[in-house]
Design a protein around this motif. Sequence first.
Motif, mmCIF file in Angstrom:
data_model
loop_
_atom_site.group_PDB
_atom_site.id
_atom_site.type_symbol
_atom_site.label_atom_id
_atom_site.label_comp_id
_atom_site.label_asym_id
_atom_site.label_seq_id
_atom_site.Cartn_x
_atom_site.Cartn_y
_atom_site.Cartn_z
ATOM 1 N N TYR A 172 44.313 33.926 53.049
ATOM 2 C CA TYR A 172 43.790 34.859 52.053
ATOM 3 C C TYR A 172 42.297 35.108 52.261
ATOM 4 O O TYR A 172 41.804 36.219 52.029
ATOM 5 C CB TYR A 172 44.059 34.345 50.647
ATOM 6 C CG TYR A 172 45.533 34.279 50.301
ATOM 7 C CD1 TYR A 172 46.243 35.430 49.960
ATOM 8 C CD2 TYR A 172 46.224 33.068 50.341
ATOM 9 C CE1 TYR A 172 47.598 35.379 49.653
ATOM 10 C CE2 TYR A 172 47.581 33.002 50.031
ATOM 11 C CZ TYR A 172 48.258 34.155 49.696
ATOM 12 O OH TYR A 172 49.595 34.107 49.399
ATOM 13 N N LEU B 133 40.603 38.716 53.032
ATOM 14 C CA LEU B 133 39.493 39.233 52.226
ATOM 15 C C LEU B 133 38.354 39.701 53.124
ATOM 16 O O LEU B 133 37.774 40.771 52.903
ATOM 17 C CB LEU B 133 39.002 38.150 51.264
ATOM 18 C CG LEU B 133 37.846 38.563 50.353
ATOM 19 C CD1 LEU B 133 38.298 39.592 49.324
ATOM 20 C CD2 LEU B 133 37.245 37.345 49.651
ATOM 21 N N LYS C 20 39.322 42.908 54.863
ATOM 22 C CA LYS C 20 39.285 44.007 53.892
ATOM 23 C C LYS C 20 37.879 44.583 53.760
ATOM 24 O O LYS C 20 37.702 45.780 53.536
ATOM 25 C CB LYS C 20 39.785 43.503 52.533
ATOM 26 C CG LYS C 20 39.710 44.512 51.409
ATOM 27 C CD LYS C 20 40.163 43.897 50.090
ATOM 28 C CE LYS C 20 39.997 44.862 48.926
ATOM 29 N NZ LYS C 20 40.412 44.228 47.629
ATOM 30 N N THR D 270 40.028 33.825 46.159
ATOM 31 C CA THR D 270 39.130 34.742 45.473
ATOM 32 C C THR D 270 39.408 36.180 45.904
ATOM 33 O O THR D 270 39.975 36.419 46.980
ATOM 34 C CB THR D 270 37.655 34.404 45.772
ATOM 35 O OG1 THR D 270 36.805 35.275 45.020
ATOM 36 C CG2 THR D 270 37.327 34.554 47.243
ATOM 37 N N ASP D 271 38.997 37.131 45.055
ATOM 38 C CA ASP D 271 39.035 38.539 45.422
ATOM 39 C C ASP D 271 37.671 39.191 45.185
ATOM 40 O O ASP D 271 37.574 40.397 44.962
ATOM 41 C CB ASP D 271 40.136 39.286 44.659
ATOM 42 C CG ASP D 271 39.976 39.205 43.141
ATOM 43 O OD1 ASP D 271 38.923 38.729 42.663
ATOM 44 O OD2 ASP D 271 40.913 39.607 42.417
ATOM 45 N N GLY E 8 35.418 39.265 39.351
ATOM 46 C CA GLY E 8 36.709 39.068 39.982
ATOM 47 C C GLY E 8 37.215 37.653 39.797
ATOM 48 O O GLY E 8 36.705 36.877 38.982
ATOM 49 N N VAL F 161 44.820 37.948 40.327
ATOM 50 C CA VAL F 161 43.970 38.000 41.516
ATOM 51 C C VAL F 161 44.538 39.053 42.454
ATOM 52 O O VAL F 161 45.752 39.145 42.643
ATOM 53 C CB VAL F 161 43.893 36.609 42.193
ATOM 54 C CG1 VAL F 161 45.274 36.019 42.437
ATOM 55 C CG2 VAL F 161 43.114 36.672 43.498
ATOM 56 N N GLN F 162 43.651 39.850 43.032
ATOM 57 C CA GLN F 162 44.068 40.947 43.901
ATOM 58 C C GLN F 162 44.228 40.450 45.339
ATOM 59 O O GLN F 162 43.277 40.441 46.124
ATOM 60 C CB GLN F 162 43.042 42.086 43.836
ATOM 61 C CG GLN F 162 42.875 42.687 42.453
ATOM 62 C CD GLN F 162 44.178 43.225 41.893
ATOM 63 O OE1 GLN F 162 44.880 43.998 42.540
ATOM 64 N NE2 GLN F 162 44.510 42.818 40.670
ATOM 65 N N VAL F 163 45.437 39.997 45.662
ATOM 66 C CA VAL F 163 45.765 39.563 47.016
ATOM 67 C C VAL F 163 47.111 40.159 47.397
ATOM 68 O O VAL F 163 47.887 40.585 46.538
ATOM 69 C CB VAL F 163 45.827 38.019 47.129
ATOM 70 C CG1 VAL F 163 44.453 37.403 46.941
ATOM 71 C CG2 VAL F 163 46.824 37.442 46.125
#
Length: 277
Positions: free
Chosen positions: A36, A40, A43, A109-110, A213, A236-238
């Motif tokens: 993840y 991130l 991204k 985390t995001d 976030g 969480v944005q994953v």
Amino acid sequence: MKAVILAGGRGTRLHPFTRRMPKPLVPLLNKPVMEYSIELLKKHGISDIIVTLQYLGDKIVEYFGDGSRWGVNLTYVFEDLPLGTAGSVKNAESLLDEPFIVISGDALTDFDLIDGLVFHLQNRSIFTVFMKEVRNPAKFGIIKTGPDGKIMRFLEKPQKDQEFSRVVNTGIYIVDPVVLCLMEKNREYDFSKELFPKLIENNMALYGFKAKGYWKDIGSHEDYRQAQYDMLERKVQVSLEEEAQPKLWVSSHVRSFRGQSAYIKSSKSKSLVKAGS
């Protein structure tokens, strides 16, 4: 811009999971937690990543390889003995010639990393700490900043009567390479216990960025479990497996068992995760 993923810790609080597995490979919903972090970074356009390794590091290399599967380039730096959070980055100094991001391989985390970088550059910071307010700061380092975000006070793992803030250090940083000159090579060195006090004492440009976030340190069984509940509840944005229907995620490698589908039900989130045989 480069990033450094700290992936050398032993993760003793997550025993028995980490007796034979490095903490960055402990799975969150079927994917290693470190995966993840890589996603991130990618991204945010960061594909040149250095990974610091010590405990069971070969297993991390075996899983992630050169990083091409994720569209990134991974370079591994091994340490024979534990060098601490800052010491392990110092060990990779020859690969770092411009401001870089430090992120943990065992946290979820995001955060928007670019927002933090903009803050870092606008304040001419040499070291920026991503901060987050939490309910119970006792197991983290707490931070007090001035109106401009400059860190005035820091205390690692305070006792209850010592708490002056609930804003904590997340272990995510943007670092100017000049900071590495303040440390000796080949010795154990910690960011929060040794470097931060030195920067504060010498009135150097140490700043705290209030990140927005989700963030959770996967440091205990309770946090490990809660992080997965939070993922299923979309806190969480994953990226997750395919959501076949509301609150039903199906892994791409799922197979039916004797013609029947097998499910794992979360008692807390009431979500269903389809499992294969």
